[in-house]
Design a protein around this motif. Structure first.
Motif, short mmCIF file in Angstrom:
data_model
loop_
_atom_site.label_atom_id
_atom_site.label_comp_id
_atom_site.label_asym_id
_atom_site.label_seq_id
_atom_site.Cartn_x
_atom_site.Cartn_y
_atom_site.Cartn_z
N ALA A 26 26.51 6.14 29.50
CA ALA A 26 27.49 5.94 30.23
C ALA A 26 27.73 7.13 31.38
CB ALA A 26 28.87 6.08 29.29
N SER A 27 27.00 8.07 31.48
CA SER A 27 27.36 9.31 32.22
C SER A 27 26.97 8.95 33.63
CB SER A 27 26.45 10.54 31.77
OG SER A 27 26.32 11.39 33.01
N PRO A 28 27.63 9.22 34.58
CA PRO A 28 27.46 9.22 35.85
C PRO A 28 26.34 9.94 36.52
CG PRO A 28 29.40 10.17 36.02
CD PRO A 28 28.95 9.75 34.40
N TYR A 29 25.98 11.17 35.80
CA TYR A 29 24.98 11.65 36.21
C TYR A 29 23.58 11.50 35.79
CZ TYR A 29 29.78 13.68 36.89
OH TYR A 29 30.86 13.75 36.93
N PHE A 30 23.31 10.52 34.97
CA PHE A 30 22.02 10.02 34.79
C PHE A 30 21.55 8.53 35.05
CE2 PHE A 30 23.14 13.45 31.66
CZ PHE A 30 21.96 13.87 31.16
N GLN A 31 20.45 8.39 35.64
CA GLN A 31 19.98 7.13 36.39
C GLN A 31 19.49 6.41 35.27
OE1 GLN A 31 16.78 7.42 39.09
NE2 GLN A 31 17.73 5.71 40.28
N ILE A 32 19.55 5.02 35.27
CA ILE A 32 18.84 4.24 34.16
C ILE A 32 17.80 3.86 34.73
CG2 ILE A 32 19.40 2.13 32.82
CD1 ILE A 32 21.16 4.53 31.99
N VAL A 33 16.55 4.14 34.19
CA VAL A 33 15.31 3.58 34.53
C VAL A 33 14.70 2.82 33.70
CG1 VAL A 33 12.93 4.26 34.87
CG2 VAL A 33 14.87 6.18 35.23
N LYS A 34 14.45 1.44 34.33
CA LYS A 34 13.87 0.32 33.27
C LYS A 34 12.30 0.08 33.99
CE LYS A 34 18.07 -2.15 33.22
NZ LYS A 34 18.96 -3.54 33.14
N PRO A 35 11.53 0.50 32.77
CA PRO A 35 10.14 0.48 33.16
C PRO A 35 9.44 -0.82 33.34
CG PRO A 35 10.63 1.53 30.80
CD PRO A 35 11.84 1.01 31.34
N GLY A 36 10.08 -1.72 33.13
CA GLY A 36 9.58 -3.19 33.51
C GLY A 36 9.74 -3.46 34.80
N LEU A 37 10.51 -2.72 35.55
CA LEU A 37 10.93 -2.78 37.02
C LEU A 37 10.09 -1.78 37.90
CD1 LEU A 37 14.56 -3.91 36.95
CD2 LEU A 37 12.72 -5.27 36.75
N ALA A 38 9.74 -0.87 37.21
CA ALA A 38 9.15 0.27 38.07
C ALA A 38 7.87 -0.18 38.66
CB ALA A 38 8.77 1.36 37.16
N GLY A 39 7.15 -0.72 38.08
CA GLY A 39 5.74 -1.27 38.79
C GLY A 39 5.89 -2.30 39.46
N GLY A 40 7.14 -3.08 40.04
CA GLY A 40 7.43 -4.01 40.86
C GLY A 40 7.79 -5.12 40.04
N PHE A 41 8.45 -6.16 40.55
CA PHE A 41 8.87 -7.02 39.81
C PHE A 41 8.87 -8.43 40.70
CE2 PHE A 41 12.49 -9.97 38.92
CZ PHE A 41 12.21 -10.36 37.66
N ASP A 42 8.18 -9.45 40.24
CA ASP A 42 8.29 -10.85 40.89
C ASP A 42 8.43 -12.05 40.00
OD1 ASP A 42 7.75 -12.89 42.61
OD2 ASP A 42 5.68 -12.49 43.21
N PHE A 43 9.51 -12.24 39.86
CA PHE A 43 9.83 -13.50 39.06
C PHE A 43 9.06 -14.93 39.11
CE2 PHE A 43 12.70 -14.94 42.50
CZ PHE A 43 12.62 -16.40 42.25
N HIS A 44 8.20 -14.98 40.33
CA HIS A 44 7.64 -16.20 40.69
C HIS A 44 6.28 -16.10 39.83
CE1 HIS A 44 9.71 -15.59 44.79
NE2 HIS A 44 9.95 -16.78 44.41
N ARG A 45 6.04 -14.87 39.20
CA ARG A 45 4.73 -14.98 38.45
C ARG A 45 4.81 -15.09 37.06
NH1 ARG A 45 2.51 -9.09 39.78
NH2 ARG A 45 4.82 -8.54 39.50
N PHE A 46 6.13 -15.43 36.61
CA PHE A 46 6.59 -15.76 35.28
C PHE A 46 5.84 -17.18 34.91
CE2 PHE A 46 10.44 -13.27 34.03
CZ PHE A 46 9.84 -12.06 34.38
N LYS A 47 5.30 -17.04 33.96
CA LYS A 47 4.85 -18.56 33.45
C LYS A 47 5.84 -19.46 32.11
CE LYS A 47 -0.05 -17.47 34.14
NZ LYS A 47 -1.44 -17.26 33.61
N TRP A 48 6.45 -20.31 32.37
CA TRP A 48 7.35 -20.83 31.76
C TRP A 48 6.67 -21.76 30.73
CZ3 TRP A 48 12.19 -18.75 31.56
CH2 TRP A 48 12.63 -17.84 32.69
N ALA A 49 7.41 -22.01 29.60
CA ALA A 49 6.71 -23.05 28.45
C ALA A 49 6.78 -24.28 28.83
CB ALA A 49 7.72 -22.62 27.29
N ASP A 50 7.68 -24.82 29.70
CA ASP A 50 7.94 -26.06 30.23
C ASP A 50 6.89 -26.20 31.31
OD1 ASP A 50 9.21 -24.82 32.35
OD2 ASP A 50 11.08 -25.91 31.99
N GLY A 51 6.28 -25.41 31.85
CA GLY A 51 5.26 -25.55 33.03
C GLY A 51 5.87 -25.37 34.43
#
Length: 265
Positions: free
Chosen positions: A226-251
C-alpha cells in the motif's frame, strides 16, 4: 506457568500454526528464474502463505499477503551461499533462506524508490545483524484468535491488536523486522502525517505537514504493497510482454483478427 513450560507450549503452538494447508490462489506462482532476475538488493518480497497462521494474518489485515522477506542478495555474507533472503519465521526466528523457500507460492516484489547503494547496504545490514533473534511468540496469542470465523474484535482495533507483542527488541515478526530496517535509515513506509498551522509570520494561514514515524510493531505485510514509496514489480512483465504469443486452449490467437483487418484496409 513456568517460563520453560510456556516456551514449550508456545513452540508447539507455533509448529501447529505453520503447518501447510491447501491454497487455491487466483494468481499463478512466478517461476524462480524470472523472480530472481527481477529482484534487487533491499527489495521486499510479499508472500501469500499457505499455513494456518497465514489465514489469520490475511483476515486480520484484509490482504492477500501474509508474509514478507527482505532480498539481501548473494553478497551479504550469509553462512549459506545459496541463501539470499532474510525473514522472521514463526518456529526458527530470524533466519536466512533461499529462493526455493517460496516455490509454488504467489509473490509480489515491492521496491523502495530512491535508495542509494549505501542506503540499501544499511537496510540489509540491519536485518543480517538480527539473524538468530527469536520470533515474537506473544504475537501468536494475539493472532490465533483470528482463526475463528467471527472474532469479537471491532475492525478499527485490529491493526492495533497486531502490535501487542512482547516489546523485546530481540524478537520480531516478519513485517516488524523489515519495517525496522527501513526506519533505521528514516525511509518512509506509511508515515503518520499531521497537518498543523505553519509557524511563520509571513504566512499565518499556511498549513504545514509534520511527518511522524509509525511504530514498527504496527506494520503488516500489506503496508509495503500500500505504501506510495514502494514500486510494485511484476517479474512476468519485466522481460517484455506480448499477449499475441499466448496459446489458447480453443486454438484462437488473440489480436489476430484485428491485425488481419488492419492489413486488409
Amino acid at each position: 506457568m513456568s517460563s520453560a513450560l510456556a516456551s514449550k507450549a508456545g513452540g508447539a503452538l507455533a509448529r501447529w500454526l505453520t503447518r501447510s494447508r491447501p491454497l487455491h490462489s487466483p494468481s499463478p506462482p512466478t517461476a524462480a528464474p524470472a523472480l530472481l532476475a527481477a529482484l534487487r538488493p533491499a527489495d521486499v518480497l510479499l508472500v501469500e502463505g499457505n499455513s494456518r497462521i497465514s489465514v489469520a494474518i490475511r483476515y486480520l489485515t484484509q490482504s492477500t499477503w501474509s508474509h514478507a522477506a527482505l532480498f539481501v542478495g548473494f553478497e551479504a555474507g550469509l553462512a549459506n551461499p545459496d541463501h539470499c533472503f532474510v525473514e522472521a519465521d514463526l518456529v526458527e526466528g530470524v533466519r536466512s533462506v533461499g529462493l526455493d523457500e517460496f516455490a509454488g507460492l504467489h509473490t509480489r516484489i515491492c521496491r523502495p524508490l530512491g535508495l542509494s547503494d549505501d542506503d540499501a547496504r544499511a537496510v540489509i545490514h540491519h536485518v543480517v545483524a538480527r539473524l538468530g533473534h527469536r520470533y515474537d511468540l506473544k504475537n501468536i496469542v494475539d493472532l490465533v484468535r483470528y482463526l475463528l470465523p467471527t472474532p469479537p474484535v471491532p475492525t478499527s482495533w485490529r491493526r492495533r491488536m497486531i502490535g501487542l507483542g512482547s516489546g523485546d527488541p530481540t524478537r520480531a515478526i516478519c513485517s516488524t523486522l523489515i519495517a525496522g530496517a527501513f526506519q533505521s535509515i528514516r525511509y518512509p513506509i506509511l508515515p503518520e502525517i499531521e497537518a498543523t498551522v505553519a509557524d511563520s509570520p509571513a504566512c499565518r494561514d499556511c498549513v504545514a505537514e509534520l511527518w511522524r514515524i509509525r511504530h514498527q510493531s504496527l506494520f503488516t505485510p500489506r503496508d509495503f504493497d500500500a505504501s506510495p514509496y514502494f514500486q510494485i514489480v511484476k517479474p512476468g512483465l519485466a522481460g517484455g510482454f506480448d499477449f499475441h504469443r499466448f496459446k489458447w486452449a480453443d486454438g484462437g490467437v488473440p489480436g489476430l483478427g484485428q491485425r488481419q483487418e488492419r492489413q486488409a484496409t
